[in-house]
Design a protein around this motif. Structure first.
Motif, short mmCIF file in Angstrom:
data_model
loop_
_atom_site.label_atom_id
_atom_site.label_comp_id
_atom_site.label_asym_id
_atom_site.label_seq_id
_atom_site.Cartn_x
_atom_site.Cartn_y
_atom_site.Cartn_z
N GLN A 212 0.83 -1.22 0.15
CA GLN A 212 0.01 0.02 0.14
C GLN A 212 0.88 1.16 0.07
OE1 GLN A 212 -2.46 -0.73 3.46
NE2 GLN A 212 -3.58 -1.96 2.35
N ALA A 213 2.02 1.31 0.80
CA ALA A 213 2.68 2.32 0.78
C ALA A 213 3.56 2.82 -0.61
CB ALA A 213 3.76 2.14 2.18
N THR A 214 3.87 1.51 -1.20
CA THR A 214 4.55 1.58 -2.61
C THR A 214 3.40 2.38 -3.43
OG1 THR A 214 5.87 -0.27 -2.01
CG2 THR A 214 5.55 0.16 -4.39
N LEU A 217 3.49 5.79 -3.00
CA LEU A 217 4.85 6.60 -3.48
C LEU A 217 4.68 6.61 -5.05
CD1 LEU A 217 7.59 4.90 -1.40
CD2 LEU A 217 6.65 7.28 -1.18
N ASN A 218 4.31 5.48 -5.56
CA ASN A 218 4.26 5.43 -7.12
C ASN A 218 3.28 6.55 -7.71
OD1 ASN A 218 4.42 1.80 -7.67
ND2 ASN A 218 5.99 3.47 -7.29
N LYS A 223 9.34 6.08 -8.07
CA LYS A 223 9.43 5.01 -8.62
C LYS A 223 10.63 4.19 -8.73
CE LYS A 223 5.24 5.62 -11.40
NZ LYS A 223 4.80 5.29 -12.81
N LYS A 224 11.83 5.09 -8.39
CA LYS A 224 13.23 4.39 -8.64
C LYS A 224 13.53 3.80 -7.13
CE LYS A 224 14.74 6.85 -12.50
NZ LYS A 224 15.60 7.91 -13.09
N PHE A 225 12.93 3.04 -6.70
CA PHE A 225 13.51 2.25 -5.41
C PHE A 225 13.10 0.57 -5.47
CE2 PHE A 225 9.40 3.60 -4.63
CZ PHE A 225 8.82 2.71 -3.90
#
Length: 353
Positions: A212-214, A217-218, A223-225
Motif C-alpha cells: 500500500q505504501a508503495t 509513492l508510485n 518509482k526508482k527504489f
C-alpha cells in the motif's frame, strides 16, 4: 548430566526458530564438553559429536496433530527412555509426564499471547493462525500451567502475557533477549534507497502495508527504489518495485543490511530478530509501533515508528529515506543491549531455579 532437547518444529527454512536451534547446538559444541546432549529434531541437520547425539523424528513434523498428541499423551514414553536429567522444549509446549529433575520451556510463540488481532477460523487466510491462537495456544497455556517448567521468554511483554494467561509462578520465568551474532561485514553505508524485509508470508508480517505504501509513492511519481522480500514470487506478488529473493541464508540476510533500509511492519512478534540484526549494523529501521519493538530498540536512535495500519505514514518515511532526509548516524546498537546467548539462558534455568 544428560540433557534432552526437543525441537522437531525447527527446519532450515523456518527463520528465527531455526536460528535459535542452530545457536544452541553451536554453543553446546563449542563450550560444553561435560554434559551429554540429545537433540530430537525433524531432520539430521547437524553432525553428532562426542557428547552430542541427533535423533530424528520427521513424522512429528509432517503432522501437527500427531505432534500435539506426542506432547500431551504418548511423547513422555519416548523421551523417558533417554533417562533425561533435564528436558528442554524449544517449541513452546511443556511435554506432560516427563521424568526429569528439571523441565525447561523456551517460549517464543507470541500469537496466543498477543491482543492485537483475533484470527478467525472462517477466513481462509487466517485459519492457520486461528489454529495457533486458540488450539495450540490453549495447549501451551495449559501445559505450562500444569507442569510449571522454568520458562524462558525473550521480552518483558511476553513475561507479562504469560503471567496473565497461565498459572506459572513469577519465579519460574526468565527474561533474556536472545544474543544476536554480529557478522564481520560493514555497517550500513547510507549509499542507496533500497529496502529489505526478511520475513515469512504470515498475515501478521504485514507485507500488505508495504504494498500500500508503495502504491502511494508510485502515485506521487516516486518509482526508482527496490524492496527486497524473502518471499517466493507468485501471481499475487506484483509490482516492479518488488524483488522476491525467496529463502536466503542468514549470512546473506546480515549482508543485506549494509545497503538496504529495514522495513518491519510486523505487529506480532515475541522478539523480532531483524530489528536487532539491523540495529547492530547501524541501519535505518522503519518499524511498526509495537510494544516489542519499543522494548528492543529503546536504546537505538536510527529507528522511526508508524502505526501498523498507517500506509501513508510508512510511505512518508520511505520518501524521506529515498530523498536522503533520513540518514543513519552510523552508531550501531551497543553490545550492552544485545542480549544473552541461549546456552547461558538454559544454564541459568538449569542452575538457579
Amino acid at each position: 548430566m544428560r540433557i534432552v532437547v526437543n525441537d522437531v518444529a525447527a527446519t532450515p527454512d523456518a527463520g528465527g526458530v531455526y536460528s535459535i536451534l542452530t545457536d544452541l547446538y553451536n554453543q553446546v559444541k563449542k563450550k560444553d564438553h561435560e554434559n551429554e546432549w540429545i537433540f530430537i529434531l525433524s531432520g539430521n541437520y547437524f553432525p553428532d559429536t562426542q557428547n552430542i547425539k541427533i535423533v530424528t523424528r520427521p513424522d512429528l513434523k509432517k503432522n501437527k496433530f500427531k505432534k500435539l498428541y506426542f506432547e500431551l499423551f504418548n511423547g513422555h514414553k519416548y523421551i523417558n527412555d533417554f533417562r533425561p536429567d533435564v528436558y528442554i522444549s524449544l517449541q513452546n509446549i511443556a511435554t506432560l509426564k516427563v521424568n526429569a529433575k528439571k523441565q525447561v520451556v523456551y517460549l517464543h510463540q507470541p500469537v496466543p499471547f498477543q491482543e492485537e488481532k483475533h484470527f478467525s477460523f472462517w477466513k481462509k487466510e487466517e485459519r492457520k493462525l486461528a489454529f495457533y491462537q486458540y488450539i495450540v495456544g490453549f495447549i501451551i497455556k495449559k501445559s505450562i500451567s500444569k507442569v510449571k517448567p522454568v520458562t524462558i521468554v525473550q521480552t518483558k511483554w511476553m513475561k507479562r502475557a504469560v503471567l496473565k494467561n497461565t498459572k506459572l509462578p513469577i519465579h519460574c520465568i526468565i527474561v533474556n533477549h536472545p544474543f544476536v551474532n554480529k557478522s564481520d561485514s560493514k555497517l550500513y553505508r547510507n549509499q542507496n534507497y533500497n529496502f529489505f524485509y526478511p520475513a515469512s508470508g504470515y498475515l501478521y508480517k504485514n507485507q500488505k502495508l508495504i504494498e500500500q505504501a508503495t502504491e502511494i509513492l508510485n502515485k506521487k511519481g516516486i518509482k526508482k527504489f527496490k524492496i527486497n522480500l524473502t518471499l517466493k514470487n507468485n501471481k499475487e506478488n506484483k509490482g516492479e518495485n518488488f524483488n522476491y529473493l525467496g529463502h536466503i541464508p542468514r549470512e546473506k540476510v546480515l549482508k543485506m543490511y549494509e545497503n538496504n533500509v529495514l522495513l518491519f511492519p510486523s505487529y506480532i512478534e515475541s522478539f523480532g530478530l531483524p530489528l536487532v540484526e539491523a540495529a547492530l549494523k547501524a541501519d535505518i529501521i522503519l518499524a511498526a509501533d509495537t510494544e516489542f519493538a519499543r522494548e528492543i530498540l529503546n536504546q537505538y536512535q536510527n529507528v522511526y515508528f508508524y502505526k501498523y495500519t498507517d500506509a501513508k505514514k510508512l510511505a512518508d518515511l520511505m520518501e524521506k529515506v529515498i530523498k536522503k532526509k533520513i540518514v543513519s548516524n552510523g552508531v550501531p546498537l551497543s553490545d550492552n543491549n544485545n542480549g544473552m546467548q541461549i546456552l547461558d539462558s538454559v544454564n541459568e534455568a538449569i542452575d538457579d531455579r
